[in-house]
Scaffold this motif. Sequence first.
Motif: not given
Length: 267
Positions: A67-74, A78-85, A109-114
Amino acid sequence: MKESLKRIVESARFNTFITVLILINALLVGLETYPEIAENYGSWLLALDIIILAFFALEILAKLFVYRAKFFGNAWNNFDFIIVVGSLILYNSPFISVLRIFRVLRVLRTVSTIPSLRRVVTALFMAIPTITSVILLMSIIFYVYAVIGTFFYADIEPEYFGDLGLSLISLFQIFTLESWASGIFRPVFAAEPWSWLYFISFIVISTFLMINLIVGEIVNNAQKISDEIDKEAAELEGIKEDTSEIEDLRKEVGELKSMIQTLVDRK
């Protein structure tokens, strides 16, 4: 390669796999709260945690590549990225308590996947303006009833209505319906029979009416989201039907061309 990876990332199997990993991560974090298990199987739990975190990191990298830059449009991305990083950065740091918080937050993260959970949380956030107004109204009601309670029942029950602060705490206990009858109401009622009007009116207004307003707003927002999803699904279905009709027309045109070409060849 990018298209193939995109199909994998957006597939139902991939999302199910990530959801299972999140649930396993939640189970591991829960097991570590038992001292005996943590002492006997700590190394195994740590190894599994590292493996799961590696899969999460690969998932984020794959989505960033697709997704490149579009990834951070969701917002969920962003929530998943912050948790993992955050988990990766703090893994070998001395901030163990912060790392544990990030490990526990991975469960969210279950919230973001379901999708169904995402709709509920989205509906909750949409209701925040209304909830804020309801909380402001409840604060006014609490204050008015606290002042009334202090004026009328401070001498009867100074432990609960001795001053404004104690009255507010007592009203909050009544609001939660936790031992309010036996602990607060009955001693006051025994000394002042008309006090039931004060307590019952407060419970009806604060607990029943106000909470129903909040729940009703969340339900309405959830219904709006469901209607929007149904509308989008209907539009997609309409596009599919139009595409199918176009394909039928193409076939018919092709058959006509074949028939014309056959007639021309015969002549």
